[in-house]
Design a protein around this motif. Structure first.
Motif, PDB file in Angstrom:
ATOM      1  N   LYS A  91       1.224  -1.124  -0.238  1.00 29.30           N
ATOM      2  CA  LYS A  91      -0.539   0.474  -0.200  1.00 29.30           C
ATOM      3  C   LYS A  91       0.690   1.436   0.341  1.00 29.30           C
ATOM      4  O   LYS A  91       0.538   2.654   0.635  1.00 29.30           O
ATOM      5  N   GLY A  92       2.360   0.821  -0.787  1.00 27.02           N
ATOM      6  CA  GLY A  92       2.991   2.058  -0.218  1.00 27.02           C
ATOM      7  C   GLY A  92       3.548   3.208   0.508  1.00 27.02           C
ATOM      8  O   GLY A  92       3.715   4.125   0.442  1.00 27.02           O
ATOM      9  N   ASN A  93       3.705   2.284   1.897  1.00 25.11           N
ATOM     10  CA  ASN A  93       3.716   2.915   2.801  1.00 25.11           C
ATOM     11  C   ASN A  93       5.096   2.481   3.368  1.00 25.11           C
ATOM     12  O   ASN A  93       5.940   2.272   3.154  1.00 25.11           O
ATOM     13  N   VAL A  94       5.336   4.458   2.972  1.00 21.69           N
ATOM     14  CA  VAL A  94       7.400   4.969   3.051  1.00 21.69           C
ATOM     15  C   VAL A  94       7.571   4.184   4.024  1.00 21.69           C
ATOM     16  O   VAL A  94       9.107   3.983   4.591  1.00 21.69           O
ATOM     17  N   TYR A  95       6.883   4.215   5.023  1.00 29.53           N
ATOM     18  CA  TYR A  95       7.455   3.745   7.037  1.00 29.53           C
ATOM     19  C   TYR A  95       7.517   1.843   6.950  1.00 29.53           C
ATOM     20  O   TYR A  95       8.494   1.739   8.044  1.00 29.53           O
ATOM     21  N   LEU A  96       7.262   1.402   6.238  1.00 30.58           N
ATOM     22  CA  LEU A  96       7.972   0.161   6.295  1.00 30.58           C
ATOM     23  C   LEU A  96       8.323  -0.086   5.327  1.00 30.58           C
ATOM     24  O   LEU A  96       9.328  -0.698   5.975  1.00 30.58           O
ATOM     25  N   LEU A  97       8.411   0.464   3.847  1.00 31.25           N
ATOM     26  CA  LEU A  97       9.536  -0.367   2.311  1.00 31.25           C
ATOM     27  C   LEU A  97      10.638   0.885   3.087  1.00 31.25           C
ATOM     28  O   LEU A  97      11.683   0.012   2.581  1.00 31.25           O
ATOM     29  N   VAL A  98      11.078   2.299   3.659  1.00 34.22           N
ATOM     30  CA  VAL A  98      12.382   2.524   3.190  1.00 34.22           C
ATOM     31  C   VAL A  98      13.793   1.718   4.395  1.00 34.22           C
ATOM     32  O   VAL A  98      14.463   1.329   4.596  1.00 34.22           O
ATOM     33  N   PRO A  99      12.892   1.491   5.681  1.00 31.17           N
ATOM     34  CA  PRO A  99      13.604   0.890   6.618  1.00 31.17           C
ATOM     35  C   PRO A  99      14.055  -0.529   6.204  1.00 31.17           C
ATOM     36  O   PRO A  99      15.322  -0.704   6.189  1.00 31.17           O
ATOM     37  N   SER A 100      12.864  -1.449   5.143  1.00 31.31           N
ATOM     38  CA  SER A 100      13.078  -2.265   5.187  1.00 31.31           C
ATOM     39  C   SER A 100      13.878  -2.526   3.659  1.00 31.31           C
ATOM     40  O   SER A 100      15.606  -2.840   3.931  1.00 31.31           O
ATOM     41  N   LEU A 101      14.052  -2.086   3.394  1.00 33.03           N
ATOM     42  CA  LEU A 101      14.874  -1.580   2.005  1.00 33.03           C
ATOM     43  C   LEU A 101      16.773  -1.097   2.491  1.00 33.03           C
ATOM     44  O   LEU A 101      17.820  -1.700   2.499  1.00 33.03           O
ATOM     45  N   MET A 102      16.796   0.429   3.236  1.00 28.18           N
ATOM     46  CA  MET A 102      17.667   0.810   3.789  1.00 28.18           C
ATOM     47  C   MET A 102      19.011  -0.446   4.982  1.00 28.18           C
ATOM     48  O   MET A 102      19.911  -1.116   4.105  1.00 28.18           O
ATOM     49  N   ILE A 103      18.340  -1.563   5.588  1.00 27.15           N
ATOM     50  CA  ILE A 103      18.734  -3.188   6.802  1.00 27.15           C
ATOM     51  C   ILE A 103      18.963  -3.457   5.460  1.00 27.15           C
ATOM     52  O   ILE A 103      20.091  -4.242   5.197  1.00 27.15           O
ATOM     53  N   ILE A 104      18.132  -4.293   4.025  1.00 25.32           N
ATOM     54  CA  ILE A 104      18.765  -5.094   2.844  1.00 25.32           C
ATOM     55  C   ILE A 104      20.274  -4.220   2.811  1.00 25.32           C
ATOM     56  O   ILE A 104      20.439  -5.571   2.448  1.00 25.32           O
ATOM     57  N   PHE A 105      19.670  -3.435   2.007  1.00 22.76           N
ATOM     58  CA  PHE A 105      20.836  -3.075   1.325  1.00 22.76           C
ATOM     59  C   PHE A 105      22.532  -2.867   1.857  1.00 22.76           C
ATOM     60  O   PHE A 105      23.567  -3.214   1.884  1.00 22.76           O
ATOM     61  N   SER A 106      21.986  -2.381   3.437  1.00 23.04           N
ATOM     62  CA  SER A 106      23.321  -2.416   4.211  1.00 23.04           C
ATOM     63  C   SER A 106      24.126  -3.482   4.153  1.00 23.04           C
ATOM     64  O   SER A 106      24.914  -3.422   5.011  1.00 23.04           O
ATOM     65  N   LEU A 107      23.616  -4.626   4.207  1.00 25.41           N
ATOM     66  CA  LEU A 107      23.598  -5.809   5.045  1.00 25.41           C
ATOM     67  C   LEU A 107      24.464  -6.569   4.251  1.00 25.41           C
ATOM     68  O   LEU A 107      25.531  -7.085   4.564  1.00 25.41           O
ATOM     69  N   GLY A 108      24.547  -6.351   2.655  1.00 27.38           N
ATOM     70  CA  GLY A 108      25.248  -6.744   1.540  1.00 27.38           C
ATOM     71  C   GLY A 108      26.808  -5.448   1.558  1.00 27.38           C
ATOM     72  O   GLY A 108      27.810  -6.411   1.322  1.00 27.38           O
ATOM     73  N   SER A 109      27.068  -4.530   1.749  1.00 30.33           N
ATOM     74  CA  SER A 109      27.307  -4.237   2.138  1.00 30.33           C
ATOM     75  C   SER A 109      28.562  -3.744   3.189  1.00 30.33           C
ATOM     76  O   SER A 109      29.747  -4.001   3.459  1.00 30.33           O
ATOM     77  N   THR A 110      27.782  -4.254   4.776  1.00 29.04           N
ATOM     78  CA  THR A 110      28.638  -4.300   5.398  1.00 29.04           C
ATOM     79  C   THR A 110      29.520  -5.685   5.785  1.00 29.04           C
ATOM     80  O   THR A 110      30.216  -5.659   6.803  1.00 29.04           O
ATOM     81  N   PHE A 111      28.846  -6.725   5.235  1.00 25.94           N
ATOM     82  CA  PHE A 111      28.795  -8.190   5.333  1.00 25.94           C
ATOM     83  C   PHE A 111      30.272  -7.951   4.240  1.00 25.94           C
ATOM     84  O   PHE A 111      31.135  -9.057   4.493  1.00 25.94           O
ATOM     85  N   MET A 112      29.639  -8.125   3.319  1.00 24.47           N
ATOM     86  CA  MET A 112      30.695  -8.937   2.252  1.00 24.47           C
ATOM     87  C   MET A 112      30.928  -7.741   0.684  1.00 24.47           C
ATOM     88  O   MET A 112      31.711  -7.962   0.260  1.00 24.47           O
ATOM     89  N   GLY A 113      31.047  -5.977   1.425  1.00 25.24           N
ATOM     90  CA  GLY A 113      31.721  -4.791   0.471  1.00 25.24           C
ATOM     91  C   GLY A 113      31.766  -4.679  -0.599  1.00 25.24           C
ATOM     92  O   GLY A 113      31.842  -4.570  -1.080  1.00 25.24           O
ATOM     93  N   MET A 114      29.668  -5.433  -0.346  1.00 28.07           N
ATOM     94  CA  MET A 114      29.047  -5.151  -1.912  1.00 28.07           C
ATOM     95  C   MET A 114      28.789  -3.186  -1.709  1.00 28.07           C
ATOM     96  O   MET A 114      28.299  -2.542  -1.319  1.00 28.07           O
ATOM     97  N   ALA A 115      29.179  -2.957  -3.740  1.00 20.87           N
ATOM     98  CA  ALA A 115      28.979  -1.417  -3.846  1.00 20.87           C
ATOM     99  C   ALA A 115      28.495  -1.135  -5.110  1.00 20.87           C
ATOM    100  O   ALA A 115      27.163  -0.925  -4.907  1.00 20.87           O
ATOM    101  N   LYS A 116      29.708  -1.358  -5.826  1.00 24.62           N
ATOM    102  CA  LYS A 116      28.892  -1.715  -6.905  1.00 24.62           C
ATOM    103  C   LYS A 116      28.185  -1.938  -7.949  1.00 24.62           C
ATOM    104  O   LYS A 116      27.287  -1.837  -8.462  1.00 24.62           O
ATOM    105  N   GLU A 117      28.043  -3.662  -6.801  1.00 27.98           N
ATOM    106  CA  GLU A 117      26.687  -3.975  -7.298  1.00 27.98           C
ATOM    107  C   GLU A 117      25.215  -3.204  -6.976  1.00 27.98           C
ATOM    108  O   GLU A 117      24.282  -3.788  -8.088  1.00 27.98           O
ATOM    109  N   TYR A 118      25.290  -2.541  -6.319  1.00 27.42           N
ATOM    110  CA  TYR A 118      24.126  -1.633  -5.896  1.00 27.42           C
ATOM    111  C   TYR A 118      23.118  -1.074  -7.293  1.00 27.42           C
ATOM    112  O   TYR A 118      22.213  -0.280  -7.598  1.00 27.42           O
TER     113      TYR A 118
END
Length: 471
Positions: free
Chosen positions: A133-160
């Motif tokens: 339902k386009g709820n940004v208060y659900l979407l934004v934190p979920s997406l940011m946490i998911i994206f951060s896990l790749g970089s903090t654990f595996m050093g992913m950057a340009k993949e994003y």
């Protein structure tokens, strides 16, 4: 030259980078030349890295005439400042040096040009947003946490780079700005790097150089990740609230029509493609050249599934490349800064001065000074592993003398390197994110500078805790 953003005229990012290049050239006349000795050392993984030898800095005599100011040529025998001609040459040299990265960015743009023409992205976003339902208060934190896990654990950057256009399409659909979509990805990735829970690009180089096991000392980095991710998520949501200050709804109604078979297969191909890219990057150590070829392959796959005519697919690919063409110039200019500092032989002098700045003023002040030192050095050496290789052999012994533990020395490096990369215009990683999102550096800097100040203060607090606890 200026660009117009939402009715306002702002300085072109190209002009910002040109000014920085000119400042770097001027510094080769004002700053004494000098150099450290360097030696090759084999690491635990068998790789050899070139390291600076501590306490080996020596100044070198600088000689030049009026003609050298205009036309001077590099010489191994005589140290000279960088001439006007050399400054101009540094830009194409920078483009050539980063050609693989530039083409990777352009091929990503082309790939999304094909995918956008198919209509799959728009249809997929509409369906996804209808579920939440386009709820940004659900979407934004979920997406940011998911994206951060790749970089903090595996050093992913340009993949994003693959996901930036999709997130921006999502924020466009929600009536939010492009810079907000960029922030959702960029801040998550940069904070992931800043905390570096198990990021091999940072820790596998930095920690062995100060004599501590790779990936050790995770407790403080975990605290950093939680604190700084929380701050960044809150900041993005606060900005979203400001964008909707006029009372616009933050959740919307979306079309819940099921996806067509063609769009579904395109999105499945995209998902599988992203997953295989991550696997290939981690398993086979794909670099920019291999990734460029992979994005070209995906473009062909998407065009085939969408049943595009070859000429239409080619036109869409070229149109997508044009959107990120400015990345070539910006990355070339950013790399030109490092080339100028090296040719003028003042890079090592800057490092030497910054080490002297740390001094022997006690553990707390020295830890803060290390942090600031890394912040400033990151402008000239934006590469995480490159900065670690240059600074850790020097700062490690300095830290031990003034009472800063090796883990805290690495922690100060992570804080400085990670924080500067959020905003520094010489970071090619940031520039390709900006180019992919079609957001100018000046617009991004205006958006993010209050957050950088908050994160700076947070980093000082965390460093204080690290020193106080003997981390």
């Amino acid at each position: 030259m200026t660009t117009v953003v939402q009715g306002k005229r702002t300085m072109s990012p190209t002009i910002v980078m040109v000014i920085i290049v000119l400042i770097a050239a001027l510094l080769t006349y004002l700053v004494p030349s000098g150099e450290f000795k360097r030696e090759k050392v084999e690491q635990q993984d068998g790789k050899k890295v070139t390291l600076v030898v501590p306490d080996s800095y020596k100044t070198t005599q600088k000689e030049y005439s009026f003609s050298d100011v205009l036309v001077g040529t590099p010489s191994k025998e005589v140290v000279k400042p960088v001439s006007v001609i050399q400054t101009l040459h540094a830009v194409p040299k920078g483009i050539i040096e980063q050609a693989d990265l530039i083409f990777m960015v352009m091929f990503i743009g082309g790939m999304f040009g094909v995918l956008s023409k198919s209509g799959a992205i728009e249809a997929g976003l509409e369906r996804s947003l209808s579920i939440t339902k386009g709820n940004v208060y659900l979407l934004v934190p979920s997406l940011m946490i998911i994206f951060s896990l790749g970089s903090t654990f595996m050093g992913m950057a340009k993949e994003y780079l693959l996901v930036i256009p999709m997130v921006i399409a999502m924020t466009d659909r929600l009536g939010l700005s492009k810079v907000t979509g960029l922030a959702i990805v960029t801040l998550a990735v940069k904070v992931g790097y800043l905390a570096s829970l198990t990021n091999p690009y940072a820790l596998a180089v930095a920690q062995p150089l100060v004599g501590v096991p790779v990936f050790s000392g995770m407790s403080m980095r975990l605290v950093t990740y939680v604190a700084m991710m929380g701050i960044c998520i809150a900041y993005v949501l606060w900005h979203i609230r400001r964008e909707n200050a006029g009372g616009q709804k933050l959740s919307h109604s979306f079309d819940s029509t099921p996806l067509s078979a063609q769009h579904l297969w395109l999105l499945i191909a995209l998902g599988v493609g992203v997953a295989f890219m991550v696997y290939g990057s981690q398993t086979w150590k794909w670099k920019a050249t291999e990734l460029s070829a992979y994005y070209l392959f995906l473009s062909v796959v998407f065009a085939a599934i969408a049943k595009m005519r070859p000429s239409d697919a080619a036109d869409a690919f070229v149109a997508g490349m044009k959107k990120v063409l400015i990345a070539a110039v910006l990355i070339g200019l950013a790399t030109a800064v490092a080339i100028i500092l090296k040719e003028g032989q003042i890079m090592d002098t800057i490092i030497h001065y910054l080490v002297g700045f740390i001094g022997g003023n006690g553990a707390y002040i020295s830890a803060y000074s290390m942090f600031v030192c890394q912040l400033l050095l990151d402008i000239a050496i934006p590469s995480t592993s490159g900065q670690a290789a240059v600074t850790m052999p020097i700062l490690g012994p300095v830290g031990e003398i003034v009472g800063v533990t090796p883990q805290t020395t690495v922690f100060a490096f992570l804080m400085g390197n990670g924080l500067t990369n959020v905003i520094t215009p010489t970071s090619s990683g940031l520039l390709i994110f900006l180019a992919t999102a079609e957001v100018s550096w000046t617009r991004w800097a205006k958006y993010v500078w209050p957050l950088v100040v908050i994160l700076f203060i947070t980093a000082l607090i965390l460093l204080t805790i690290a020193v106080a606890t003997g981390y």
